[in-house]
Design a protein around this motif. Structure first.
Motif, PDB file in Angstrom:
ATOM      1  N   ASP A 182       0.817  -1.220   0.000  1.00  0.00           N
ATOM      2  CA  ASP A 182       0.000   0.000   0.000  1.00  0.00           C
ATOM      3  C   ASP A 182       0.848   1.266   0.000  1.00  0.00           C
ATOM      4  O   ASP A 182       0.393   2.327  -0.412  1.00  0.00           O
ATOM      5  N   ALA A 183       2.088   1.167   0.457  1.00  0.00           N
ATOM      6  CA  ALA A 183       2.961   2.339   0.538  1.00  0.00           C
ATOM      7  C   ALA A 183       3.795   2.559  -0.722  1.00  0.00           C
ATOM      8  O   ALA A 183       4.529   3.537  -0.810  1.00  0.00           O
ATOM      9  N   ILE A 184       3.669   1.680  -1.709  1.00  0.00           N
ATOM     10  CA  ILE A 184       4.491   1.780  -2.922  1.00  0.00           C
ATOM     11  C   ILE A 184       4.022   2.916  -3.817  1.00  0.00           C
ATOM     12  O   ILE A 184       2.827   3.121  -4.009  1.00  0.00           O
ATOM     13  N   ALA A 185       5.000   3.615  -4.372  1.00  0.00           N
ATOM     14  CA  ALA A 185       4.744   4.609  -5.417  1.00  0.00           C
ATOM     15  C   ALA A 185       5.801   4.385  -6.490  1.00  0.00           C
ATOM     16  O   ALA A 185       6.982   4.631  -6.271  1.00  0.00           O
ATOM     17  N   GLY A 231       8.198   9.360 -17.845  1.00  0.00           N
ATOM     18  CA  GLY A 231       7.945  10.634 -18.513  1.00  0.00           C
ATOM     19  C   GLY A 231       7.372  11.697 -17.598  1.00  0.00           C
ATOM     20  O   GLY A 231       6.881  12.713 -18.056  1.00  0.00           O
ATOM     21  N   GLY A 232       7.436  11.496 -16.304  1.00  0.00           N
ATOM     22  CA  GLY A 232       6.838  12.442 -15.370  1.00  0.00           C
ATOM     23  C   GLY A 232       5.388  12.082 -15.092  1.00  0.00           C
ATOM     24  O   GLY A 232       4.842  11.145 -15.644  1.00  0.00           O
ATOM     25  N   GLY A 233       4.770  12.834 -14.244  1.00  0.00           N
ATOM     26  CA  GLY A 233       3.378  12.575 -13.893  1.00  0.00           C
ATOM     27  C   GLY A 233       3.266  11.880 -12.543  1.00  0.00           C
ATOM     28  O   GLY A 233       4.254  11.590 -11.871  1.00  0.00           O
ATOM     29  N   ARG A 234       2.030  11.638 -12.155  1.00  0.00           N
ATOM     30  CA  ARG A 234       1.757  11.014 -10.862  1.00  0.00           C
ATOM     31  C   ARG A 234       2.260   9.575 -10.864  1.00  0.00           C
ATOM     32  O   ARG A 234       2.052   8.838 -11.827  1.00  0.00           O
ATOM     33  N   PRO A 235       2.930   9.152  -9.783  1.00  0.00           N
ATOM     34  CA  PRO A 235       3.449   7.774  -9.747  1.00  0.00           C
ATOM     35  C   PRO A 235       2.329   6.745  -9.670  1.00  0.00           C
ATOM     36  O   PRO A 235       1.265   7.000  -9.111  1.00  0.00           O
ATOM     37  N   ARG A 236       2.598   5.581 -10.265  1.00  0.00           N
ATOM     38  CA  ARG A 236       1.646   4.476 -10.166  1.00  0.00           C
ATOM     39  C   ARG A 236       1.651   3.962  -8.736  1.00  0.00           C
ATOM     40  O   ARG A 236       2.673   3.989  -8.061  1.00  0.00           O
ATOM     41  N   GLN A 237       0.540   3.456  -8.283  1.00  0.00           N
ATOM     42  CA  GLN A 237       0.435   2.932  -6.928  1.00  0.00           C
ATOM     43  C   GLN A 237       0.655   1.427  -6.877  1.00  0.00           C
ATOM     44  O   GLN A 237       0.835   0.878  -5.802  1.00  0.00           O
ATOM     45  N   ARG A 238       0.634   0.768  -8.005  1.00  0.00           N
ATOM     46  CA  ARG A 238       0.781  -0.680  -8.044  1.00  0.00           C
ATOM     47  C   ARG A 238       1.842  -1.079  -9.063  1.00  0.00           C
ATOM     48  O   ARG A 238       1.835  -0.577 -10.188  1.00  0.00           O
ATOM     49  N   PRO A 239       2.723  -1.999  -8.710  1.00  0.00           N
ATOM     50  CA  PRO A 239       3.675  -2.525  -9.699  1.00  0.00           C
ATOM     51  C   PRO A 239       2.959  -3.500 -10.630  1.00  0.00           C
ATOM     52  O   PRO A 239       1.847  -3.945 -10.353  1.00  0.00           O
ATOM     53  N   TYR A 240       3.602  -3.836 -11.738  1.00  0.00           N
ATOM     54  CA  TYR A 240       3.024  -4.819 -12.662  1.00  0.00           C
ATOM     55  C   TYR A 240       3.227  -6.237 -12.157  1.00  0.00           C
ATOM     56  O   TYR A 240       2.401  -7.103 -12.378  1.00  0.00           O
TER      57      TYR A 240
END
Length: 106
Positions: free
Chosen positions: A21-24, A29-38
């Protein structure tokens, strides 16, 4: 990514969801970080129904080997044991990169 410090005798698996839950994950290319890895690469300690179902619910691929006792239990159940979880040995070898990094930090 994410770090959670606990007492030495505390197990890793119960802290799995808190760490996830704490992952970012930063975007290239910039922008808001994803909250979930693939994908998650983890050792046998994280091979539980609860963790695997949490990963499925969040649409995260898992590369986690299954311990021998879980394999034996599934095989003992026969057709009711279900299909074994997918496991890619080639992808799992990439896990040693994180292990070496942790060793250096120690």
């Amino acid at each position: 990514m994410s770090l959670l410090v606990t007492a030495g005798q505390a197990g890793d698996a119960p802290q799995f969801t808190a760490v996830m839950d704490a992952i970012a994950v930063p975007r290239l290319g910039g922008g808001r970080p994803r909250q979930r890895p693939y994908r998650v690469l983890a050792d046998k300690a994280y091979s539980s129904r609860a963790i695997r179902s949490w990963l499925r619910q969040h649409r995260i691929a898992a590369t986690i080997p299954q311990p021998a006792d879980q394999q034996a239990h599934r095989l003992r159940r026969g057709s009711r044991g279900g299909r074994p979880p997918a496991f890619d040995k080639h992808t799992y070898r990439q896990r040693n990169i994180a292990e070496r990094c942790i060793n250096r930090l120690k």
